[in-house]
Design a protein around this motif. Sequence first.
Motif, short mmCIF file in Angstrom:
data_model
loop_
_atom_site.label_atom_id
_atom_site.label_comp_id
_atom_site.label_asym_id
_atom_site.label_seq_id
_atom_site.Cartn_x
_atom_site.Cartn_y
_atom_site.Cartn_z
N ALA A 147 19.16 -52.05 -51.12
CA ALA A 147 19.18 -50.84 -50.60
C ALA A 147 18.18 -50.50 -49.56
N LYS A 148 18.51 -50.26 -48.14
CA LYS A 148 17.44 -50.09 -47.40
C LYS A 148 16.55 -49.04 -47.76
N PRO A 149 15.27 -49.20 -47.04
CA PRO A 149 14.10 -48.37 -47.37
C PRO A 149 14.54 -46.93 -46.38
N VAL A 150 13.65 -45.84 -46.89
CA VAL A 150 13.89 -44.90 -46.39
C VAL A 150 12.57 -44.20 -46.08
N VAL A 151 12.40 -43.73 -44.84
CA VAL A 151 11.23 -42.92 -44.44
C VAL A 151 11.68 -41.69 -43.89
#
Length: 553
Positions: free
Chosen positions: A223-227
């Motif tokens: 899962a792609k990271p979220v900022v």
Amino acid sequence: MAAPVITVSNKSLLHDQWQLLQPWFSYFDADGNPAVRYQLWDSGATATSGYFWTPTNAHWPANTTIDVAASDISNVWLRSGSAGGSETLWIRGFDGTDWSGWATFTFTTIPNSLPVATVEDQSLHVNQWARVSTLLSYSDANGDAATKYQFWDSGTAATSAHFWTPTNSHWAPNTTIEVSAADLANVWIQGGSTTGSETLWVRAFDGFNWGAWDTFTVASTNAKPVVAVADHSLHVNQWTRVGSWMNVSDANSDTITKYQFWDGGTAATSAYFWTPTNSHWAANTTIEVSASDIGNVWIQGGAATGTETLWVRAFDGTEWGDWDTFALTTTINTAPVATINDQSLHVNQWVKPGSWLSATDPEGDTITQYQFWDGNAAANSAYYWSSSNAHWASGIAIDVSAADLGNFWLHAGAAEGSDTMYVRAYDGTAWGNWDSFALTSTNTAPVATISNQTLNAAQWAQLVNWTAASDADGDAITKYQFWDGNAGANSAYFWTPTNSHWAAGIAIDVAAADLTSLWVQGGTAGGSDTMYLRAFDGTEWGAWHSFVVTTAV
């Protein structure tokens, strides 16, 4: 004479278990004759049936008379069969004259239940390691411990998940992998290097039989990271670390390895990014920063008011997350306001002034530090305390970071009175105005009482048994004073270890701890004496309390 009697009930054991025979049967002789020997018989002739064991024969064959002295019966064991089944056993006893009748009992071997090893379907992040022992569930209906396990991997793709053991760092698919139970903690699965799914197998051995294979699916995912950065405001030319604004998450709990930033504000007076390698990053430039350096990335508010759009995204070692945009508005700063209401403390009482403090900032800026000021220079006035200075002098601005406010104290005056104190706050840009507050140091004098008393002539009494004392502030009484108001030669008088006959008209100091050593003697003639008592709470004396001691003749 009566023959002895042997009694035994039917018994069962799990397969391949040992049991002492003696606790299973009872011996009785009506004449009270003890057993002198026993005979045993086993009818189970199959190779997998149970059998008797004695020190002279480790496996007695079936259909054999086994003669055992009574003194050796405690050394006779039964072993259950290696497979399930039932057989008939016999036992009889001899009392020196007669044999008992044969007592028969059915001995049942409870068969082995196959062990069950299962692993639920798993999802691993790309290249993630998982210890198999944390995923595996083992059970055995007979309570047998697993002695070894076998694993199988059907994923043949080069990028698929695989097993790892200390003897092979990448087990090939379609290979039986056998591992002792003692080494299970050293068996790992690594998720595939790309996303995908495959089927794996596991089974267990309980020392007797292998259980059935259990299949489970391992899905390799990412899962792609979220900022996320909320919209923010800075004052003109104000600095802040951008990392303090960032909310970073990764559904796979991957470690973020780097970040990228982008500034969309192209005006000469707009806000900008700063790093140790570039003190003013140009707009519309990709700024890449390792995660370990995020604490060194700053934003400076614009030189003029206005709003611009900035971007940020994160990399989890596998892929970049999506860009997140946030608006940065440059504003004019308004100073914060800190207030403390007038307060009252007991003399010498300690308090954290932070518990009284109210601080606000019109722009919602975080208060970073405070200053305190003591306006009273009297020796017995209140004062501030910090870990760096146990008694701050008056007339000095005392800096206290907001994080250390809980370690900053105020000590009330040593005497009653009022002090004017001050406080103000800093929002990272400007100090607010001083706020003054009055601190009143108070004390309530203690109260000591003795009710009127009657003594016989020359009778002794301890004053501690008569004395009652209280303090409205809860202060401990530290000492007392007593006074004898009658100077008559035959009147009552006080006695202490330092003076066996205290004269009237003298204040007698007695420490609270020594009150048990203070006595009064009744007069040698009838009459009444007025005596006095007061208490000291460490700060001040209470009022004198009078009481009458009457001598009865």
